[in-house]
Write a protein that holds these residues in place. Sequence first.
Motif, PDB file in Angstrom:
ATOM      1  N   GLU A 209       0.832  -1.193   0.000  1.00  0.00           N
ATOM      2  CA  GLU A 209       0.000   0.000   0.000  1.00  0.00           C
ATOM      3  C   GLU A 209       0.873   1.251   0.000  1.00  0.00           C
ATOM      4  O   GLU A 209       2.043   1.188   0.386  1.00  0.00           O
ATOM      5  N   PRO A 210       0.301   2.406  -0.363  1.00  0.00           N
ATOM      6  CA  PRO A 210       1.050   3.659  -0.229  1.00  0.00           C
ATOM      7  C   PRO A 210       1.207   4.018   1.242  1.00  0.00           C
ATOM      8  O   PRO A 210       0.307   3.752   2.051  1.00  0.00           O
ATOM      9  N   PRO A 211       2.333   4.615   1.607  1.00  0.00           N
ATOM     10  CA  PRO A 211       2.557   4.938   3.015  1.00  0.00           C
ATOM     11  C   PRO A 211       1.843   6.194   3.504  1.00  0.00           C
ATOM     12  O   PRO A 211       1.723   6.398   4.711  1.00  0.00           O
ATOM     13  N   ASP A 212       1.375   7.027   2.593  1.00  0.00           N
ATOM     14  CA  ASP A 212       0.787   8.308   2.991  1.00  0.00           C
ATOM     15  C   ASP A 212      -0.703   8.182   3.294  1.00  0.00           C
ATOM     16  O   ASP A 212      -1.535   8.863   2.694  1.00  0.00           O
ATOM     17  N   GLN A 213      -1.027   7.304   4.246  1.00  0.00           N
ATOM     18  CA  GLN A 213      -2.385   7.143   4.744  1.00  0.00           C
ATOM     19  C   GLN A 213      -2.378   7.492   6.229  1.00  0.00           C
ATOM     20  O   GLN A 213      -1.405   7.194   6.929  1.00  0.00           O
TER      21      GLN A 213
ATOM     22  N   LEU B 238       9.745   6.919   1.177  1.00  0.00           N
ATOM     23  CA  LEU B 238       8.989   5.664   1.138  1.00  0.00           C
ATOM     24  C   LEU B 238       8.070   5.577  -0.077  1.00  0.00           C
ATOM     25  O   LEU B 238       7.597   4.489  -0.406  1.00  0.00           O
ATOM     26  N   LYS B 239       7.813   6.684  -0.728  1.00  0.00           N
ATOM     27  CA  LYS B 239       6.921   6.704  -1.890  1.00  0.00           C
ATOM     28  C   LYS B 239       7.669   6.569  -3.211  1.00  0.00           C
ATOM     29  O   LYS B 239       7.052   6.554  -4.275  1.00  0.00           O
ATOM     30  N   LEU B 240       8.999   6.467  -3.154  1.00  0.00           N
ATOM     31  CA  LEU B 240       9.787   6.358  -4.383  1.00  0.00           C
ATOM     32  C   LEU B 240       9.501   5.026  -5.088  1.00  0.00           C
ATOM     33  O   LEU B 240       9.164   4.033  -4.439  1.00  0.00           O
ATOM     34  N   PRO B 241       9.662   4.979  -6.408  1.00  0.00           N
ATOM     35  CA  PRO B 241       9.291   3.773  -7.161  1.00  0.00           C
ATOM     36  C   PRO B 241      10.137   2.536  -6.859  1.00  0.00           C
ATOM     37  O   PRO B 241       9.710   1.420  -7.149  1.00  0.00           O
ATOM     38  N   ASN B 242      11.312   2.711  -6.280  1.00  0.00           N
ATOM     39  CA  ASN B 242      12.154   1.549  -5.974  1.00  0.00           C
ATOM     40  C   ASN B 242      11.926   1.038  -4.549  1.00  0.00           C
ATOM     41  O   ASN B 242      12.714   0.218  -4.056  1.00  0.00           O
TER      42      ASN B 242
END
Length: 203
Positions: A58-62, A93-97
Amino acid sequence: MSVALGRRARIGQFESFDNPRRIVDNSRMNTDSRRHRSSSGNLLPIRHVPTFMTIAFEPPDQPDVIALIADLDAYQDTLYPPESRHSLDLASLKLPNVLFAVARDSEGQAIGCGAIVLHSDFGELKRMYVSPRGRGQGVAKKLMAQLESRAKDCGCKLIKLETGPYQHEALALYASTGYERRGPFGAYANDPLSVFMQKHIAA
């Protein structure tokens, strides 16, 4: 990272049909129908535990995940000075790698998270944390297994990590899952407040 290792029950997992990467653990019943007696012979109250746990990328920005990461930061603030902390911020943490996984309880609340940063020749395990309400259920091991599996699918063969000497539960967890101590790597200095480990996940 703070992880409390509990006694493992039998695990019954299946992949959900709507998301093949979303692992559902239905091994724990909502309530324990049996009452156990204490050493004095008194009946103990029924213990309520989560019906199941899910792990998904999941995305971390929740909001609940951000709160979980804030709890991790607050905990580490009590252990190490700023110069000996090497955390990834939310933007990193949202970077593609970056592979970022979240464990959720039966109410959908985030109870654990972890990340692997994929580099050209290894992956680095970061941001592993399980909240107090999620401990004793094997959450950390399940998170790590999912992250390692996805990293392996991405072609990663070696996972490295940096943690601290005061996080005894984390060190025990990593050792129990195959991580071995090594020297500093990448841009890390040889800090007495750092412990470096690695694990080969593919030949």
